[in-house]
Design a protein around this motif. Structure first.
Motif, PDB file in Angstrom:
ATOM      1  N   SER A  78       0.928  -1.137  -0.134  1.00 37.15           N
ATOM      2  CA  SER A  78      -0.067   0.016  -0.040  1.00 37.15           C
ATOM      3  C   SER A  78       0.904   1.280   0.231  1.00 37.15           C
ATOM      4  O   SER A  78       0.657   2.226  -0.680  1.00 37.15           O
ATOM      5  CB  SER A  78      -0.916  -0.049   1.285  1.00 37.15           C
ATOM      6  N   VAL A  81       2.141   1.829  -3.613  1.00 35.96           N
ATOM      7  CA  VAL A  81       0.991   2.455  -4.643  1.00 35.96           C
ATOM      8  C   VAL A  81       0.619   3.799  -3.982  1.00 35.96           C
ATOM      9  O   VAL A  81       0.305   4.664  -5.042  1.00 35.96           O
ATOM     10  CB  VAL A  81       0.013   1.501  -4.705  1.00 35.96           C
ATOM     11  N   ARG A  86       4.327   1.101  -9.073  1.00 39.79           N
ATOM     12  CA  ARG A  86       3.851  -0.124  -9.329  1.00 39.79           C
ATOM     13  C   ARG A  86       4.494  -1.049  -8.613  1.00 39.79           C
ATOM     14  O   ARG A  86       5.816  -1.247  -8.706  1.00 39.79           O
ATOM     15  CB  ARG A  86       3.751  -0.722 -10.987  1.00 39.79           C
ATOM     16  N   LEU A 119      -0.843  -8.574  -7.099  1.00 37.00           N
ATOM     17  CA  LEU A 119      -0.182  -7.664  -7.693  1.00 37.00           C
ATOM     18  C   LEU A 119       1.069  -8.115  -8.474  1.00 37.00           C
ATOM     19  O   LEU A 119       1.824  -7.173  -9.277  1.00 37.00           O
ATOM     20  CB  LEU A 119       0.239  -6.311  -6.894  1.00 37.00           C
ATOM     21  N   GLU A 120       1.060  -9.174  -8.684  1.00 35.03           N
ATOM     22  CA  GLU A 120       2.096 -10.051  -9.532  1.00 35.03           C
ATOM     23  C   GLU A 120       3.623  -9.549  -8.932  1.00 35.03           C
ATOM     24  O   GLU A 120       4.488  -9.404  -9.810  1.00 35.03           O
ATOM     25  CB  GLU A 120       2.339  -9.705 -10.976  1.00 35.03           C
ATOM     26  N   PRO A 197      -6.719  -0.306  -1.526  1.00 38.30           N
ATOM     27  CA  PRO A 197      -7.413  -0.136  -3.104  1.00 38.30           C
ATOM     28  C   PRO A 197      -6.133  -0.022  -3.743  1.00 38.30           C
ATOM     29  O   PRO A 197      -5.849   1.052  -4.471  1.00 38.30           O
ATOM     30  CB  PRO A 197      -8.238   0.986  -2.882  1.00 38.30           C
ATOM     31  N   TYR A 198      -5.469  -1.159  -4.062  1.00 36.22           N
ATOM     32  CA  TYR A 198      -4.078  -1.025  -4.684  1.00 36.22           C
ATOM     33  C   TYR A 198      -4.107  -0.573  -6.035  1.00 36.22           C
ATOM     34  O   TYR A 198      -3.356   0.309  -6.422  1.00 36.22           O
ATOM     35  CB  TYR A 198      -3.405  -2.559  -5.084  1.00 36.22           C
ATOM     36  N   ALA A 199      -5.065  -0.535  -7.018  1.00 34.23           N
ATOM     37  CA  ALA A 199      -5.098  -0.189  -8.367  1.00 34.23           C
ATOM     38  C   ALA A 199      -5.386   1.504  -8.185  1.00 34.23           C
ATOM     39  O   ALA A 199      -4.941   2.215  -9.446  1.00 34.23           O
ATOM     40  CB  ALA A 199      -6.270  -0.576  -8.932  1.00 34.23           C
ATOM     41  N   GLU A 200      -5.697   2.029  -7.236  1.00 30.97           N
ATOM     42  CA  GLU A 200      -5.999   3.268  -7.262  1.00 30.97           C
ATOM     43  C   GLU A 200      -4.626   4.402  -7.181  1.00 30.97           C
ATOM     44  O   GLU A 200      -4.924   5.526  -7.370  1.00 30.97           O
ATOM     45  CB  GLU A 200      -7.088   3.452  -5.964  1.00 30.97           C
ATOM     46  N   PRO A 202      -1.819   4.161  -8.554  1.00 30.89           N
ATOM     47  CA  PRO A 202      -1.172   4.443  -9.899  1.00 30.89           C
ATOM     48  C   PRO A 202      -2.222   5.230 -10.636  1.00 30.89           C
ATOM     49  O   PRO A 202      -1.615   6.151 -11.322  1.00 30.89           O
ATOM     50  CB  PRO A 202      -0.601   2.977 -10.676  1.00 30.89           C
ATOM     51  N   ARG A 203      -3.570   4.966 -10.512  1.00 38.50           N
ATOM     52  CA  ARG A 203      -4.574   5.351 -11.212  1.00 38.50           C
ATOM     53  C   ARG A 203      -4.762   7.127 -10.687  1.00 38.50           C
ATOM     54  O   ARG A 203      -4.921   8.025 -11.622  1.00 38.50           O
ATOM     55  CB  ARG A 203      -5.785   4.861 -10.788  1.00 38.50           C
TER      56      ARG A 203
END
Length: 320
Positions: A78, A81, A86, A119-120, A197-200, A202-203
């Motif tokens: 977290s 990000v 990433r 998250l690979e 909310p990992y994707a948020e 970088p977004r």
């Protein structure tokens, strides 16, 4: 007879936890040598580290080893990000008494692996040592993929403050567990295993976030880091915050303040950031605004509905 770390041995444990680990494309040399080698095509490496200490951050009667592994990975990923980066890889340090069952350590490892796989992220090495209590240390690495890092120091007067993710759930779960209960289950699980909310991250960086922070110590405390670093005033509008029903139930049962859970509770690892009004991403909730400091409200201050918040604003180690 139960196998323990004493009978398994350091190298037996290392062999068990590294067997079959996936290796991402950023990893050139993984576990098994003196050190790992990670490619950094961007030329910059984002790094963070955190400790979990038994009795301070977790208890075996409250959390399973798997939960501890998920939590240890989550709190580091977290942070990565939150910089707009990433996550790519991480290393793990593990200390434990010799009489700890080996199965506990392997379950912990599975939690680390499963959270990383969301998250690979590759686990590329670490260390083990005998200690009086269980200690888990994770260091995570990330790539900015050509973007500038989103710092705490970038908030500007006129920006809006927005948040994404849960607030107060882990703190409500902690309040429940302290009293010997296990329900509402949703908040207890939130304490055991956060869902950042990992994707948020970088977004938000791509959308133009001027500053951002992982909410690990509490919303007001972490906004305080942004306000201080940016030398601005941040005001939070309490009516914009969501106080979920499970938090209200815990507050009613314990005599706590449900809004207090949201304002000061940490370890949910939501993300809070500042944006120009037109840049706030869909799915983020605007909860306040950034302004200049003045004689009455100096820069570096966080207020709630225009006034000082008098309760403790969040967690801080070593605070008396």
């Amino acid at each position: 007879m139960t196998e323990t770390l004493g009978s398994t041995g350091e190298f037996g444990l290392i062999a068990a936890v590294t067997r079959g680990l996936a290796r991402g494309e950023d990893v050139l040399v993984g576990p098994g040598d003196d050190a790992a080698v990670v490619a950094v095509p961007d030329g910059r490496l984002v790094i963070t580290t955190d400790l979990l200490v038994e009795g301070r951050h977790f208890r075996q009667d409250w959390s399973s080893a798997y939960d501890v592994g998920r939590k240890a990975a989550a709190q580091n990923l977290s942070d990565i990000v939150a910089m707009g980066a990433r996550p790519t890889s991480m290393v793990v340090g593990f200390g434990a008494p010799a009489d700890l069952p080996t199965a506990w350590a392997l379950e912990l490892n599975q939690g680390l692996v499963d959270e990383a796989e969301l998250l690979e992220v590759s686990i590329i090495g670490g260390d083990t040592v005998q200690s009086d209590k269980i200690v888990v240390s994770v260091t995570a690495f990330g790539s900015l993929d050509g973007r500038a890092p989103v710092l705490r120091s970038g908030a500007r007067p006129g920006d809006e403050v927005a948040v994404v993710g849960r607030l107060g759930w882990a703190e409500a779960g902690y309040a429940v567990l302290q009293r010997g209960f296990r329900s509402p289950r949703s908040v207890v699980e939130a304490h055991r295993r956060p869902q950042p909310p990992y994707a948020e991250g970088p977004r938000a960086a791509i959308a133009g976030a001027s500053s951002m922070c992982d909410v690990s110590d509490g919303l007001l405390s972490d906004l305080g880091h942004i306000a201080e670093a940016s030398q601005v005033v941040i005001d939070v509008r309490s009516r914009a915050l969501t106080v979920a029903e499970p938090l209200q139930a815990v507050a009613a049962a314990t005599g706590a303040d449900a809004l207090g859970f949201v304002l000061t509770g940490g370890e949910d690892h939501a993300l809070v950031g500042t944006f120009e009004p037109a840049d706030v991403p869909d799915g983020w909730t605007v909860i306040g605004a950034v302004a200049e400091g003045n004689e009455n409200v100096p820069a570096g201050t966080v207020t709630v509905d225009g006034a000082a918040y008098t309760a403790v604003s969040g967690h801080a180690h070593f605070r008396s």
